[in-house]
Design a protein around this motif. Structure first.
Motif, PDB file in Angstrom:
ATOM      1  N   GLN A 419       0.846  -1.190   0.000  1.00 47.79           N
ATOM      2  CA  GLN A 419       0.000   0.000   0.000  1.00 47.79           C
ATOM      3  C   GLN A 419       0.880   1.238   0.000  1.00 47.79           C
ATOM      4  OE1 GLN A 419      -2.382   0.591   3.516  1.00 47.79           O
ATOM      5  NE2 GLN A 419      -3.385   2.415   2.711  1.00 47.79           N
ATOM      6  N   LYS A 420       0.640   2.133  -0.923  1.00 50.61           N
ATOM      7  CA  LYS A 420       1.389   3.378  -0.939  1.00 50.61           C
ATOM      8  C   LYS A 420       0.900   4.268   0.198  1.00 50.61           C
ATOM      9  CE  LYS A 420       3.033   7.188  -3.803  1.00 50.61           C
ATOM     10  NZ  LYS A 420       3.104   7.778  -5.159  1.00 50.61           N
ATOM     11  N   VAL A 421       1.839   4.729   1.019  1.00 50.66           N
ATOM     12  CA  VAL A 421       1.512   5.600   2.145  1.00 50.66           C
ATOM     13  C   VAL A 421       2.531   6.734   2.178  1.00 50.66           C
ATOM     14  CG1 VAL A 421       0.459   3.758   3.515  1.00 50.66           C
ATOM     15  CG2 VAL A 421       2.910   4.211   3.740  1.00 50.66           C
ATOM     16  N   GLU A 422       2.206   7.777   2.912  1.00 46.01           N
ATOM     17  CA  GLU A 422       3.147   8.878   3.121  1.00 46.01           C
ATOM     18  C   GLU A 422       3.360   9.059   4.616  1.00 46.01           C
ATOM     19  OE1 GLU A 422       5.013  10.215   1.047  1.00 46.01           O
ATOM     20  OE2 GLU A 422       4.099   9.626  -0.841  1.00 46.01           O
ATOM     21  N   GLN A 423       4.440   9.738   4.976  1.00 47.75           N
ATOM     22  CA  GLN A 423       4.756   9.938   6.382  1.00 47.75           C
ATOM     23  C   GLN A 423       5.468  11.268   6.562  1.00 47.75           C
ATOM     24  OE1 GLN A 423       4.063   7.890   9.227  1.00 47.75           O
ATOM     25  NE2 GLN A 423       4.712   9.801  10.185  1.00 47.75           N
ATOM     26  N   ALA A 424       5.043  12.033   7.565  1.00 47.21           N
ATOM     27  CA  ALA A 424       5.725  13.267   7.946  1.00 47.21           C
ATOM     28  C   ALA A 424       6.434  13.039   9.272  1.00 47.21           C
ATOM     29  CB  ALA A 424       4.724  14.418   8.063  1.00 47.21           C
ATOM     30  N   ASP A 425       7.495  13.779   9.521  1.00 50.04           N
ATOM     31  CA  ASP A 425       8.216  13.644  10.779  1.00 50.04           C
ATOM     32  C   ASP A 425       7.348  14.034  11.975  1.00 50.04           C
ATOM     33  OD1 ASP A 425      10.558  12.619   9.857  1.00 50.04           O
ATOM     34  OD2 ASP A 425      11.653  14.508   9.817  1.00 50.04           O
ATOM     35  N   LEU A 426       7.737  13.503  13.152  1.00 52.05           N
ATOM     36  CA  LEU A 426       7.121  13.866  14.431  1.00 52.05           C
ATOM     37  C   LEU A 426       5.617  13.608  14.442  1.00 52.05           C
ATOM     38  CD1 LEU A 426       9.054  17.197  15.096  1.00 52.05           C
ATOM     39  CD2 LEU A 426       9.526  14.939  16.030  1.00 52.05           C
ATOM     40  N   GLU A 427       5.218  12.456  13.930  1.00 46.74           N
ATOM     41  CA  GLU A 427       3.813  12.042  13.882  1.00 46.74           C
ATOM     42  C   GLU A 427       2.936  13.005  13.091  1.00 46.74           C
ATOM     43  OE1 GLU A 427       3.679   9.144  14.666  1.00 46.74           O
ATOM     44  OE2 GLU A 427       5.431   9.051  15.928  1.00 46.74           O
TER      45      GLU A 427
END
Length: 444
Positions: A419-427
């Motif tokens: 599954q393609k997902v994205e993530q930013a730092d610090l939740e």
């Protein structure tokens, strides 16, 4: 919906003399057949559905495979299909999680009598656990305790199935930099959990262990971990090891010396000495070769002048060895707290045997390879040949590999949660819309 057949078109073959990798590149054309089984769309604003410490995201029992994920509303969704079928039965449960925190994953396992066990939504909060109302069912019963002891500050729930069908459940009690490892045992005949160890690895209030675990074909439980001295990921250091030959009751070092429990920084066997500030990542994966020697996959950098590279730490002839896989070119640093947006995934490691030799498969994602699902194959022979292929050619964002461990054990078939997902730092969260969940199947 018909199956989608994916082909990868380029392979890079590099040869190694002894334990030293050279820069020799040999290119060849390969077409590894993979099959994609679409499931449904799910939450993708962070990496909670596609992060490596989900044990498991997929699990096979007899002829059926089970899956779990959070939908776009944060509800726990369960699914089931017959192996080889593209038709999933899906139910949205009454349970939900704090999907804004990528730590709060769903982990599942099926015990030896067919009951589905589910644990979800943890980051230093009370235990969330339930199981199916009957064997091979997706219908869950009420939330319940396991043992009722030390269940108020749970993080990183992981299930492991033993040869007799019983289950292990491990989790951290405490917080990052100050935590202990709890191990519970489930008797599937009595349908009862007991505390096996209320403090197997003791952080002594000064550190905690971030673990990776595997159960080999002989039933030996192998456990490895890095220490972290604070909430800051840059304090990760050393790779340590323990194993159990009796279902988790007693533990020993690789030379057979029995541990006096709990294991601490003072008595832990160090498989590889890695100093803090080495960009050493936590919670990766491990496996064993065909004769039961542990193999750990992770990444760090050797010196301040180097870039982070994937490594294999492995036991051979009663001695720990480190194999560097130096194909990366770009630098990055790990520091601070919370879930990080990292240009590479943590690696998943598997072992097989081909032509009388051990073969290791390391599955990973790297922005240098445009975020594809990549697989590095290492042949553990005199020449130490290795090669990289891409199993899926699309950019997967912040995806990390999780797989159906039970299907691999029984049939040597790789089924990855995709599954393609994205993530930013610090939740942090992104505005990334829900993306399709697929199961990628690859047969070596």
């Amino acid at each position: 919906m018909r199956f989608l057949w994916i082909h990868a078109f380029q392979l890079i073959l590099l040869s190694i003399l002894g334990s030293v990798f050279t820069n020799t590149n040999v290119q060849a054309q390969v077409k590894p057949f993979t099959t994609i089984y679409p499931v449904a769309k799910a939450w993708s604003k962070n990496s909670i559905n596609a992060i490596i410490f989900r044990k498991n995201s997929l699990v096979t029992y007899k002829k059926h495979q089970y899956i779990a994920f959070y939908d776009e509303e944060g509800q726990v969704v369960l699914g089931k299909r017959r192996l080889g079928s593209e038709n999933w039965s899906l139910i949205t449960t009454s349970y939900s999680g704090n999907v804004k925190d990528a730590h709060n994953v769903i982990s599942i396992m099926v015990d030896g009598t067919g009951y589905l066990h589910v644990s979800w939504d943890h980051h230093n909060n009370p235990l969330n656990y339930c199981r199916s109302t009957k064997p091979e069912s997706l219908k869950l019963g009420p939330k319940m305790e396991m043992t009722g002891s030390q269940e108020s500050r749970v993080a990183y729930p992981e299930f492991y199935k033993l040869a007799n069908g019983n289950l292990l459940f491990t989790y951290r009690n405490g917080e990052s930099g100050k935590g202990n490892l709890i191990v519970n045992l489930y008797d599937c005949k009595q349908q009862k959990w007991t505390t096996l160890h209320d403090n197997l690895i003791n952080g002594e209030g000064q550190r905690n262990a971030y673990i990776q675990t595997t159960v080999d074909k002989e039933g030996v439980i192998h456990l490895s971990w890095v220490w972290r001295s604070s909430a800051d990921v840059s304090t990760n250091h050393n790779m340590c090891y323990a194993r159990s030959r009796d279902g988790g009751h007693t533990w020993e070092k690789s030379n057979g010396e029995r541990y006096t429990l709990p294991i601490t920084a003072g008595n832990a066997e160090v498989a590889a000495r890695i100093p803090p500030n080495s960009e050493l990542i936590n919670q990766t994966s491990m496996t064993t070769d065909d004769i039961g020697n542990p193999v750990i996959a992770t990444y760090w950098k050797e010196s301040a002048q180097d870039v982070p590279q994937y490594h294999l730490i492995y036991l051979q002839n009663d001695s720990w060895n480190v194999k560097i896989l130096p194909f990366r070119k770009t630098n990055f640093t790990l520091s601070g707290v919370g879930t990080k947006r990292i240009p590479v995934s943590r690696p998943q490691i598997l072992a097989s045997r081909y032509g009388g030799r051990s073969v290791f498969y390391m599955i990973f994602r790297d922005e240098e390879r445009k975020g594809k699902v990549s697989l590095l194959k290492v042949t553990n022979d005199q020449n130490n040949h290795w090669e990289i292929i891409d199993l899926f050619n699309e950019d997967m964002g912040a995806w990390e590999p999780t797989l159906d461990t039970e299907l691999w054990k029984k049939k040597k078939i790789v089924n990855l949660y995709l599954q393609k997902v994205e993530q930013a730092d610090l939740e942090g969260q992104t505005d990334f819309p829900p993306q399709m969940v697929n199961v990628l199947e690859w047969k070596p």
